[in-house]
Design a protein around this motif. Structure first.
Motif, PDB file in Angstrom:
ATOM      1  N   MET A 268       0.834  -1.202   0.000  1.00 60.14           N
ATOM      2  CA  MET A 268       0.000   0.000   0.000  1.00 60.14           C
ATOM      3  C   MET A 268       0.871   1.255   0.000  1.00 60.14           C
ATOM      4  O   MET A 268       0.509   2.265  -0.613  1.00 60.14           O
ATOM      5  CB  MET A 268      -0.942  -0.023   1.205  1.00 60.14           C
ATOM      6  N   SER A 269       2.038   1.185   0.655  1.00 57.99           N
ATOM      7  CA  SER A 269       2.975   2.315   0.609  1.00 57.99           C
ATOM      8  C   SER A 269       3.300   2.658  -0.833  1.00 57.99           C
ATOM      9  O   SER A 269       3.301   3.833  -1.216  1.00 57.99           O
ATOM     10  CB  SER A 269       4.279   1.970   1.331  1.00 57.99           C
ATOM     11  N   GLY A 270       3.583   1.641  -1.629  1.00 58.07           N
ATOM     12  CA  GLY A 270       3.907   1.872  -3.037  1.00 58.07           C
ATOM     13  C   GLY A 270       2.724   2.427  -3.814  1.00 58.07           C
ATOM     14  O   GLY A 270       2.868   3.365  -4.592  1.00 58.07           O
ATOM     15  N   VAL A 271       1.546   1.855  -3.590  1.00 60.50           N
ATOM     16  CA  VAL A 271       0.339   2.329  -4.283  1.00 60.50           C
ATOM     17  C   VAL A 271       0.082   3.801  -3.935  1.00 60.50           C
ATOM     18  O   VAL A 271      -0.399   4.573  -4.765  1.00 60.50           O
ATOM     19  CB  VAL A 271      -0.880   1.449  -3.902  1.00 60.50           C
ATOM     20  N   LYS A 272       0.444   4.185  -2.710  1.00 65.35           N
ATOM     21  CA  LYS A 272       0.235   5.575  -2.260  1.00 65.35           C
ATOM     22  C   LYS A 272       1.482   6.443  -2.444  1.00 65.35           C
ATOM     23  O   LYS A 272       1.600   7.506  -1.842  1.00 65.35           O
ATOM     24  CB  LYS A 272      -0.236   5.591  -0.803  1.00 65.35           C
ATOM     25  N   HIS A 273       2.432   5.972  -3.252  1.00 62.57           N
ATOM     26  CA  HIS A 273       3.568   6.801  -3.687  1.00 62.57           C
ATOM     27  C   HIS A 273       4.594   7.103  -2.603  1.00 62.57           C
ATOM     28  O   HIS A 273       5.248   8.145  -2.631  1.00 62.57           O
ATOM     29  CB  HIS A 273       3.071   8.111  -4.320  1.00 62.57           C
ATOM     30  N   SER A 274       4.741   6.187  -1.651  1.00 58.59           N
ATOM     31  CA  SER A 274       5.825   6.289  -0.675  1.00 58.59           C
ATOM     32  C   SER A 274       6.846   5.195  -0.978  1.00 58.59           C
ATOM     33  O   SER A 274       6.493   4.121  -1.460  1.00 58.59           O
ATOM     34  CB  SER A 274       5.308   6.066   0.750  1.00 58.59           C
ATOM     35  N   VAL A 275       8.097   5.484  -0.633  1.00 56.00           N
ATOM     36  CA  VAL A 275       9.157   4.478  -0.734  1.00 56.00           C
ATOM     37  C   VAL A 275       8.987   3.558   0.475  1.00 56.00           C
ATOM     38  O   VAL A 275       9.255   3.963   1.606  1.00 56.00           O
ATOM     39  CB  VAL A 275      10.540   5.167  -0.720  1.00 56.00           C
ATOM     40  N   GLY A 276       8.491   2.355   0.242  1.00 60.29           N
ATOM     41  CA  GLY A 276       8.188   1.443   1.352  1.00 60.29           C
ATOM     42  C   GLY A 276       9.282   0.417   1.551  1.00 60.29           C
ATOM     43  O   GLY A 276       9.939   0.001   0.591  1.00 60.29           O
ATOM     44  N   LEU A 277       9.482   0.027   2.795  1.00 59.54           N
ATOM     45  CA  LEU A 277      10.349  -1.120   3.049  1.00 59.54           C
ATOM     46  C   LEU A 277       9.879  -1.860   4.289  1.00 59.54           C
ATOM     47  O   LEU A 277       9.636  -1.273   5.342  1.00 59.54           O
ATOM     48  CB  LEU A 277      11.821  -0.711   3.221  1.00 59.54           C
ATOM     49  N   LEU A 278       9.743  -3.182   4.120  1.00 61.18           N
ATOM     50  CA  LEU A 278       9.473  -4.100   5.225  1.00 61.18           C
ATOM     51  C   LEU A 278      10.819  -4.595   5.737  1.00 61.18           C
ATOM     52  O   LEU A 278      11.697  -4.931   4.940  1.00 61.18           O
ATOM     53  CB  LEU A 278       8.666  -5.284   4.685  1.00 61.18           C
ATOM     54  N   ILE A 279      10.975  -4.656   7.060  1.00 63.93           N
ATOM     55  CA  ILE A 279      12.207  -5.227   7.622  1.00 63.93           C
ATOM     56  C   ILE A 279      11.812  -6.252   8.670  1.00 63.93           C
ATOM     57  O   ILE A 279      10.894  -6.004   9.466  1.00 63.93           O
ATOM     58  CB  ILE A 279      13.115  -4.116   8.190  1.00 63.93           C
ATOM     59  N   GLU A 280      12.460  -7.410   8.629  1.00 66.77           N
ATOM     60  CA  GLU A 280      12.088  -8.527   9.505  1.00 66.77           C
ATOM     61  C   GLU A 280      13.339  -9.060  10.198  1.00 66.77           C
ATOM     62  O   GLU A 280      14.266  -9.519   9.538  1.00 66.77           O
ATOM     63  CB  GLU A 280      11.486  -9.672   8.657  1.00 66.77           C
ATOM     64  N   SER A 281      13.346  -9.029  11.528  1.00 62.84           N
ATOM     65  CA  SER A 281      14.477  -9.617  12.256  1.00 62.84           C
ATOM     66  C   SER A 281      14.136 -11.054  12.657  1.00 62.84           C
ATOM     67  O   SER A 281      12.968 -11.393  12.885  1.00 62.84           O
ATOM     68  CB  SER A 281      14.818  -8.779  13.493  1.00 62.84           C
ATOM     69  N   ARG A 282      15.175 -11.890  12.746  1.00 59.16           N
ATOM     70  CA  ARG A 282      14.963 -13.300  13.080  1.00 59.16           C
ATOM     71  C   ARG A 282      14.751 -13.462  14.582  1.00 59.16           C
ATOM     72  O   ARG A 282      15.506 -12.932  15.394  1.00 59.16           O
ATOM     73  CB  ARG A 282      16.182 -14.128  12.648  1.00 59.16           C
ATOM     74  N   VAL A 283      13.720 -14.232  14.937  1.00 63.38           N
ATOM     75  CA  VAL A 283      13.396 -14.447  16.349  1.00 63.38           C
ATOM     76  C   VAL A 283      14.375 -15.422  17.000  1.00 63.38           C
ATOM     77  O   VAL A 283      14.840 -15.207  18.118  1.00 63.38           O
ATOM     78  CB  VAL A 283      11.942 -14.962  16.479  1.00 63.38           C
TER      79      VAL A 283
END
Ligand code: ZN
Length: 423
Positions: A268-283
């Motif tokens: 949705m960030s991309g659809v709304k014209h923001s530079v999006g990034l998901l970041i996931e740390s390992r548990v």
């Protein structure tokens, strides 16, 4: 509370955000510490502690503003922290722990807020004079309290960014609409699969095909040239979220997550014209038998290392990002080009998932409009009265979002509007 020597020393030794000590040992008042820091990672910061911590930071720092942006089903506040030296055109948004059982991003966000609020470092202040940082420290307070992925109704907030049924997603949509962040950085955690899927950090940009090309390129750059190198130089391994790799060759062998569906914040960030990034740390800890506090600190430290990459990106590529997001917000007014109802940047859309010649708008009956008017407004989609109902033109900044919300062929549409092809 009187500052204890240990507190002062710990504060002075805390990793600076950009360079040099963030605050001097004689800084007054003493910066507060999270419950996580006070217990050296033995437990996560409680929400009452978070409230005290943020209230203290808000009182102590002229550059911090704390506002309530919503209330959860169980009556917990949804809060937004704004950190800025002065008004800026550039805005970076951190969304922390949308999934309540993924707490390390939240801890990284809380100490980042504090370190920026109290900084005396000239480079960091210079950064804040050009970039406004917005932080939602706890995006799912009820889920955090219960240590569950979803909110108190069991809804996964990170699948609700199109429908906006939850108070949490509605609050975030309001931020996207009103603050128009240039960057949306979304902090999560994941469960490893040994050998195939076990990097310290995985990240992923918007894969949704409606993302503007220049915005998509900036998101890839944020990942490849900033976040991953910053994490790498701190000793953390990195990779692409959702992609299993061959343990010997490192080649991708299987995709298990990370598609292009628009109801996820990253997309949705991309659809709304923001530079999006998901970041996931390992548990999971790197080696069995690692004491839990040590592993918890590793999880949080990996998030902090990646955040340094984000801030370097905002500092160094700010102008390009401003240009890309500003241009993307205008392209919808040209009202040309296909709209994608499916597919991803690594998975071409099927012919049935592409609207090659979109309608010029959708007509909603009075009944339909009554049902979705709130959601359209929260997204910032423009409408106009049409008889007893409403007309939603495609010629607007959020052009691609209109069919995703209103076309009966879109997988998550809110209502099936009548396509207006007489234009
Ligand atoms: Zn998550």
């Amino acid at each position: 509370m009187k500052p204890r020597l240990a507190t002062v020393i710990a504060a002075a030794l805390a990793a600076p955000l950009l360079s040099a000590p963030a605050y001097a040992a004689d800084a007054r008042p003493t910066p507060p510490r999270t419950g996580f820091e006070q217990t050296n990672g033995a437990r996560w910061t409680t929400q009452p502690e978070e409230q005290d911590f943020l209230a203290t930071v808000d009182r102590a720092s002229t550059r911090v503003t704390l506002t309530r942006i919503g209330t959860t089903e169980q009556d917990r506040p949804l809060q937004l922290v704004r950190i800025a030296e002065r008004p800026t055109t550039r805005t970076v948004l951190l969304i922390c722990s949308q999934h309540g059982d993924e707490p390390s991003g939240r801890e990284a966000c809380l100490t980042t807020v504090r370190d920026l609020a109290y900084t005396k470092d000239a480079r960091t202040k210079e950064f804040l004079s050009r970039t406004t940082l917005l932080v939602v420290p706890t995006a799912n307070p009820d889920g955090r309290a219960a240590d569950t992925r979803g909110n108190s109704d069991g809804v996964d907030i990170n699948r609700d960014h199109l429908s906006l049924r939850t108070a949490e997603a509605r609050a975030m949509a309001t931020i996207l609409r009103d603050r128009r962040p240039d960057v949306v950085y979304d902090l999560h955690e994941y469960t490893a699969t040994p050998l195939y899927y076990e990097k310290d950090l995985f990240d992923l940009w918007p894969r949704n095909l409606n993302t503007d090309a220049a915005v998509h390129t900036e998101a890839r750059t944020l990942s490849r040239s900033y976040v991953r190198p910053a994490a790498g130089s701190a000793g953390f391994t990195t990779g692409t979220y959702g992609i299993w790799t061959d343990p010997v060759t490192g080649d991708p062998i299987r995709q298990v997550a990370g598609d292009g569906q628009e109801r996820i914040l990253r997309n949705m960030s991309g659809v709304k014209h923001s530079v999006g990034l998901l970041i996931e740390s390992r548990v999971e800890p790197p080696t069995e038998g690692t004491p839990e506090p040590d592993n918890n600190r590793r999880r949080v430290n990996s998030q902090l290392a990646a955040l340094k990459g984000l801030f370097s990106f905002a500092g160094e590529r700010g102008r390009q990002v401003d240009t890309a997001t500003a241009a993307a917000r205008l392209t919808g007014y040209r009202d040309t080009g296909p709209i994608y109802l499916g597919g991803a940047d690594n998975d071409p859309a099927e012919p049935t998932e592409v609207i090659e010649n979109p309608a010029c708008g959708y007509r909603l009956t009075a009944e339909q409009f009554a049902e979705v008017a709130d959601e359209l407004a929260l997204h910032g989609v423009r409408t106009r009265p049409d008889g007893a109902g409403a007309y939603v033109p495609l010629r607007q900044s959020l052009r691609a979002l209109v069919p995703l919300l209103l076309d009966e062929r879109a997988p998550y549409h809110l209502t099936a509007g009548e396509a207006d092809v007489n234009c």
